[in-house]
Design a protein around this motif. Structure first.
Motif, mmCIF file in Angstrom:
data_model
loop_
_atom_site.group_PDB
_atom_site.id
_atom_site.type_symbol
_atom_site.label_atom_id
_atom_site.label_comp_id
_atom_site.label_asym_id
_atom_site.label_seq_id
_atom_site.Cartn_x
_atom_site.Cartn_y
_atom_site.Cartn_z
ATOM 1 N N ASN A 202 -15.039 12.696 9.595
ATOM 2 C CA ASN A 202 -14.472 11.349 9.502
ATOM 3 C C ASN A 202 -13.061 11.238 10.079
ATOM 4 O OD1 ASN A 202 -16.820 10.359 8.201
ATOM 5 N ND2 ASN A 202 -16.055 11.120 6.231
ATOM 6 N N VAL A 203 -12.713 12.164 10.965
ATOM 7 C CA VAL A 203 -11.424 12.084 11.659
ATOM 8 C C VAL A 203 -11.685 11.776 13.126
ATOM 9 C CG1 VAL A 203 -9.372 13.337 12.394
ATOM 10 C CG2 VAL A 203 -10.268 13.668 10.084
ATOM 11 N N ASN A 204 -11.208 10.631 13.567
ATOM 12 C CA ASN A 204 -11.336 10.240 14.970
ATOM 13 C C ASN A 204 -10.242 9.231 15.283
ATOM 14 O OD1 ASN A 204 -12.398 7.489 14.320
ATOM 15 N ND2 ASN A 204 -14.148 8.667 13.553
ATOM 16 N N LYS A 205 -10.219 8.744 16.490
ATOM 17 C CA LYS A 205 -9.165 7.811 16.869
ATOM 18 C C LYS A 205 -9.212 6.510 16.071
ATOM 19 C CE LYS A 205 -8.178 9.342 21.590
ATOM 20 N NZ LYS A 205 -7.952 8.883 22.976
ATOM 21 N N GLY A 206 -10.391 6.144 15.611
ATOM 22 C CA GLY A 206 -10.505 4.919 14.837
ATOM 23 C C GLY A 206 -10.069 5.075 13.396
ATOM 24 N N SER A 207 -10.270 6.245 12.821
ATOM 25 C CA SER A 207 -9.980 6.453 11.401
ATOM 26 C C SER A 207 -8.501 6.323 11.077
ATOM 27 C CB SER A 207 -10.479 7.831 10.952
ATOM 28 O OG SER A 207 -9.738 8.879 11.559
ATOM 29 N N ILE A 208 -7.651 6.523 12.092
ATOM 30 C CA ILE A 208 -6.218 6.527 11.798
ATOM 31 C C ILE A 208 -5.610 5.121 11.759
ATOM 32 C CG2 ILE A 208 -5.796 8.868 12.610
ATOM 33 C CD1 ILE A 208 -4.886 5.922 14.814
ATOM 34 N N VAL A 209 -6.336 4.109 12.230
ATOM 35 C CA VAL A 209 -5.762 2.761 12.294
ATOM 36 C C VAL A 209 -5.390 2.262 10.904
ATOM 37 C CG1 VAL A 209 -6.205 0.337 12.844
ATOM 38 C CG2 VAL A 209 -6.878 2.137 14.458
ATOM 39 N N ILE A 210 -6.338 2.242 9.993
ATOM 40 C CA ILE A 210 -6.053 1.726 8.651
ATOM 41 C C ILE A 210 -5.116 2.658 7.908
ATOM 42 C CG2 ILE A 210 -8.062 2.781 7.527
ATOM 43 C CD1 ILE A 210 -6.582 -0.734 6.869
ATOM 44 N N GLU A 211 -5.218 3.970 8.162
ATOM 45 C CA GLU A 211 -4.320 4.918 7.492
ATOM 46 C C GLU A 211 -2.871 4.675 7.896
ATOM 47 O OE1 GLU A 211 -5.303 8.876 6.523
ATOM 48 O OE2 GLU A 211 -7.294 8.765 7.422
ATOM 49 N N ILE A 212 -2.631 4.403 9.170
ATOM 50 C CA ILE A 212 -1.265 4.146 9.624
ATOM 51 C C ILE A 212 -0.756 2.813 9.092
ATOM 52 C CG2 ILE A 212 0.120 3.615 11.672
ATOM 53 C CD1 ILE A 212 -1.366 5.851 13.124
ATOM 54 N N LEU A 213 -1.602 1.792 9.091
ATOM 55 C CA LEU A 213 -1.185 0.501 8.533
ATOM 56 C C LEU A 213 -0.808 0.649 7.066
ATOM 57 C CD1 LEU A 213 -3.664 -2.118 10.070
ATOM 58 C CD2 LEU A 213 -1.416 -1.404 10.890
ATOM 59 N N ASN A 214 -1.627 1.357 6.316
ATOM 60 C CA ASN A 214 -1.325 1.576 4.895
ATOM 61 C C ASN A 214 -0.037 2.369 4.722
ATOM 62 O OD1 ASN A 214 -3.612 0.200 4.082
ATOM 63 N ND2 ASN A 214 -4.868 2.038 3.879
ATOM 64 N N TYR A 215 0.128 3.385 5.549
ATOM 65 C CA TYR A 215 1.330 4.220 5.463
ATOM 66 C C TYR A 215 2.587 3.389 5.730
ATOM 67 C CZ TYR A 215 4.757 7.799 6.711
ATOM 68 O OH TYR A 215 5.892 8.583 6.792
ATOM 69 N N LEU A 216 2.501 2.477 6.682
ATOM 70 C CA LEU A 216 3.646 1.633 7.019
ATOM 71 C C LEU A 216 3.820 0.473 6.053
ATOM 72 C CD1 LEU A 216 3.198 1.489 10.911
ATOM 73 C CD2 LEU A 216 4.924 2.782 9.637
ATOM 74 N N GLY A 217 2.865 0.317 5.138
ATOM 75 C CA GLY A 217 2.936 -0.777 4.175
ATOM 76 C C GLY A 217 2.663 -2.127 4.787
ATOM 77 N N LEU A 218 1.834 -2.146 5.826
ATOM 78 C CA LEU A 218 1.518 -3.395 6.514
ATOM 79 C C LEU A 218 0.196 -3.963 6.012
ATOM 80 C CD1 LEU A 218 2.484 -2.436 10.176
ATOM 81 C CD2 LEU A 218 3.860 -3.685 8.504
ATOM 82 N N ASP A 219 0.216 -5.196 5.572
ATOM 83 C CA ASP A 219 -0.995 -5.884 5.132
ATOM 84 C C ASP A 219 -1.841 -6.213 6.363
ATOM 85 O OD1 ASP A 219 -2.950 -7.638 4.244
ATOM 86 O OD2 ASP A 219 -1.595 -8.741 2.923
#
Length: 282
Positions: A202-219
């Protein structure tokens, strides 16, 4: 073509064949554009298959992401580095046990396929190859030929299988079946008809999109996301954003799912689209 921009904007982009020119360099136009993006609090996140040392310590620096306290993704999502805190926010590797199984099954299969193991600053191979050695030089990483499993001394983030052209035509399905026992622990991602990547589940270029948004605290409801790509491994990335953008030199499969198609990488397609459609510059 109508794009609705929300309060926050995050731009994800592949590098080779996308943000990088064919000479493996960034144009001055793109580097200057990234300065303007960060002045407007817009993140530009490189998402690359390139090895950790190259992605974090070289490509991201060339783009100025260290001074902008940005984020870079290496090894197709296995490693994500945050320059604002100088730390990895994702750092995943393939287990030694699994690597040993793969090594025992694949070593010595001359004429069928090649296997490359990618660690933080090292590419391990079974034998010298002009293409793999070329890319090791491009990325400025160590290139080591191994003849036993113990030679793989560093943690491996991902691997590639390169099938012999004749073998691929006749045995591709057999090859995939032979390694289907891995699928509960690892993902096999198609690059081309004869190149496959093995990465953590479950690690690919798509999986990191929501993880980065969450990490940055972006809704997500208040954030517009864009992604640029050109190849098979960019499909998950483009499917994970609001506005997927293919380049003119992209594979047809990517163009089919794209919201828009911009100019080729050698025509600065990424910079062109950002200027005209995101920054709305005339």
């Amino acid at each position: 073509m109508e794009i609705k921009l929300k309060k926050n904007i995050v731009i994800f982009s592949d590098l080779d064949g996308t943000a990088l020119l064919d000479n493996h360099e960034f144009s001055d136009r793109l580097k200057n554009l990234i300065n303007r993006l960060y002045e407007k609090n817009i993140y530009f996140v490189p998402v690359t298959a390139r090895i950790t040392k190259d992605a974090v310590n070289q490509q991201a620096i060339y783009l100025g992401l260290d001074k902008h306290k940005g984020i870079v993704v290496a090894n197709n999502g296995s490693q994500v580095y945050d320059f604002s805190k100088n730390k990895f926010i994702i750092d995943k590797h393939i287990s030694k046990e699994l690597l040993k199984k793969i090594f025992d099954m694949t070593y010595g299969k001359i004429g069928e396929y090649k296997v490359h193991y990618f660690a933080g600053d090292t590419c391990y191979v079974y034998g010298f190859g002009e293409n793999s050695n070329y890319w090791a030089k491009v990325m400025n990483v160590d290139y080591k030929i191994i003849n036993k499993f113990e030679d793989i001394e560093k943690n491996v983030s991902h691997m590639t299988f390169i099938l012999n052209e004749e073998y691929a035509e006749k045995n591709k399905e057999k090859f995939l079946e032979e390694f289907d026992f891995l699928l509960d622990q690892i993902d096999i991602i198609k690059y081309t008809n004869r190149v496959y990547e093995l990465a953590s589940k479950n690690v690919n270029k798509g999986s990191i999109v929501i993880e980065i948004l969450n990490y940055l605290g972006l809704d997500k409801n208040e954030t517009t996301t864009f992604a640029f790509g050109d190849g098979y491994n960019d499909i998950p990335l483009l499917k994970s954003v609001d506005y997927p953008i293919a380049l003119e030199n992209s594979i047809d499969e990517l163009k089919e799912i794209a919201f828009a198609i911009t100019k080729s990488n050698n025509e600065d397609g990424v910079a062109h689209f950002i200027e005209k459609e995101i920054l709305k510059e005339k």
